[in-house]
Write an enzyme that holds these catalytic residues in place. Structure first.
Site, mmCIF file in Angstrom:
data_model
loop_
_atom_site.group_PDB
_atom_site.id
_atom_site.type_symbol
_atom_site.label_atom_id
_atom_site.label_comp_id
_atom_site.label_asym_id
_atom_site.label_seq_id
_atom_site.Cartn_x
_atom_site.Cartn_y
_atom_site.Cartn_z
ATOM 1 N N CYS A 19 0.870 -1.179 0.000
ATOM 2 C CA CYS A 19 0.000 0.000 0.000
ATOM 3 C C CYS A 19 0.903 1.225 0.000
ATOM 4 O O CYS A 19 1.642 1.452 0.959
ATOM 5 C CB CYS A 19 -0.922 0.006 1.210
ATOM 6 S SG CYS A 19 -1.899 1.526 1.362
ATOM 7 N N HIS A 47 -2.944 -3.892 -10.955
ATOM 8 C CA HIS A 47 -3.723 -2.703 -11.297
ATOM 9 C C HIS A 47 -4.146 -2.755 -12.758
ATOM 10 O O HIS A 47 -3.375 -3.172 -13.623
ATOM 11 C CB HIS A 47 -2.911 -1.429 -11.066
ATOM 12 C CG HIS A 47 -2.582 -1.187 -9.631
ATOM 13 N ND1 HIS A 47 -3.404 -0.482 -8.786
ATOM 14 C CD2 HIS A 47 -1.532 -1.597 -8.875
ATOM 15 C CE1 HIS A 47 -2.865 -0.447 -7.572
ATOM 16 N NE2 HIS A 47 -1.730 -1.119 -7.607
ATOM 17 N N GLU A 99 -10.525 0.002 -5.050
ATOM 18 C CA GLU A 99 -9.484 -0.869 -4.512
ATOM 19 C C GLU A 99 -10.010 -2.264 -4.214
ATOM 20 O O GLU A 99 -11.084 -2.421 -3.621
ATOM 21 C CB GLU A 99 -8.873 -0.262 -3.241
ATOM 22 C CG GLU A 99 -7.976 0.929 -3.530
ATOM 23 C CD GLU A 99 -6.991 1.176 -2.419
ATOM 24 O OE1 GLU A 99 -6.217 0.260 -2.075
ATOM 25 O OE2 GLU A 99 -6.989 2.301 -1.868
ATOM 26 N N CYS A 155 -4.759 5.978 -3.666
ATOM 27 C CA CYS A 155 -4.059 4.701 -3.715
ATOM 28 C C CYS A 155 -2.664 4.965 -4.276
ATOM 29 O O CYS A 155 -2.525 5.345 -5.442
ATOM 30 C CB CYS A 155 -4.815 3.699 -4.586
ATOM 31 S SG CYS A 155 -3.965 2.117 -4.792
ATOM 32 N N GLY A 157 -1.545 2.521 -6.927
ATOM 33 C CA GLY A 157 -2.372 2.809 -8.088
ATOM 34 C C GLY A 157 -1.883 4.023 -8.858
ATOM 35 O O GLY A 157 -1.846 4.026 -10.089
#
Length: 277
Positions: free
Chosen positions: A73, A164, A213, A222, A225
């Protein structure tokens, strides 16, 4: 009683627990679900444990709001850097954090003895479809067509330690992220599900992004991301290799350094409050 700290990076908020001395709690998945609940728990996008590491300064374990463990993360790891420095678990301003996506190097920007922003070396983007993973014959995957309800989407797929899938839309502010995100997350092309990014290209240096997410739903930001989005827009010729990604919770600076093929993310980390449960 378990002590916790709630922290956020661009509104991507998690509950943080120091496990360096006490060890990891029991029933982590259930605990993550409880503390993440915004009505009956503390409220957050998930739970992050800060643990001892044999190969880095610290280890980070990250659990989504539904209790599933994720590899990485980006917003969360910036807060880990602030946590360990502000709480004097380390005096280093360059910290290595072990994650399921490998060891990440953090450069802490310290002002008045507190961490304000963190630059994270997110490592090399993964473009091989088998390693993302995504089911596609393309390599890299830049034109994956998926039908969801009444729309056909074209995706570029990138892993930054977690999968992703990025697609352009005309007006990201008005786009129904929940309607399509929850369907696309579990599409058969994604064996381990995927984080879905909906983007709007503003110019060669600026991108608007919203994210659905995996395991948490739409969040305000994110980090992985944003990194994947920057890589995807460079691959498609939409932007330069250094961009500002504008998320609902604020901005992240992303650089895809072509010399070493590493992606660097810079953004804020903040403590919200502390308590015990």
């Amino acid at each position: 009683m378990i002590k916790f700290t709630k922290m956020e990076g661009l509104g991507n908020d998690y509950i943080y627990m120091d496990c360096t001395k006490s060890g990891e709690p029991d029933n982590i998945a259930s605990l993550a679900q409880f503390v993440s609940n915004r009505h009956f728990g503390i409220g957050g996008d998930g739970l992050i444990l800060i643990c001892k590491s044999d190969i880095a300064d610290f280890k980070m374990r990250m659990f989504n709001a539904d209790g599933t463990e994720a590899e990485m993360c980006g917003n969360g790891i910036r807060c880990v850097g602030k946590f360990v420095y502000d709480k004097r678990l380390t005096s280093k301003e360059n910290v290595k954090i072990e994650t399921l996506a490998g060891i990440k190097q953090l450069k802490l920007n310290v002002i008045n003895s507190k961490v304000e922003t963190v630059e994270v070396d997110m490592g090399e983007p993964i473009l091989n479809p088998e390693n993302i993973p995504v089911i596609s014959k393309e390599n890299p995957v830049t034109n994956l067509e998926i039908v969801a309800l009444d729309k056909i989407f074209k995706f570029t797929c990138v892993s930054m330690g977690n999968p992703h899938a990025i697609t352009k839309v005309e007006n990201v502010k008005e786009f129904d992220v929940e309607k399509y995100g929850k369907i696309l997350e579990v599409d058969e092309h994604f064996p381990e599900k995927a984080n879905i990014e909906f983007i709007e290209i503003l110019d060669k240096k600026h991108i608007k992004m919203r994210v659905w997410e995996r395991g948490s739903g739409e969040t305000l930001a994110c980090g992985t991301g944003a990194c994947a989005v920057a890589v995807s827009t460079v691959l498609n010729g939409y932007t330069e290799n250094e961009v500002t990604v504008k998320l609902l919770g604020g901005d992240l600076k992303i650089l895809w350094n072509k010399e070493n093929n590493h992606v660097y993310m810079t953004g804020p980390a903040k403590t919200v409050f502390e308590g015990e449960i």
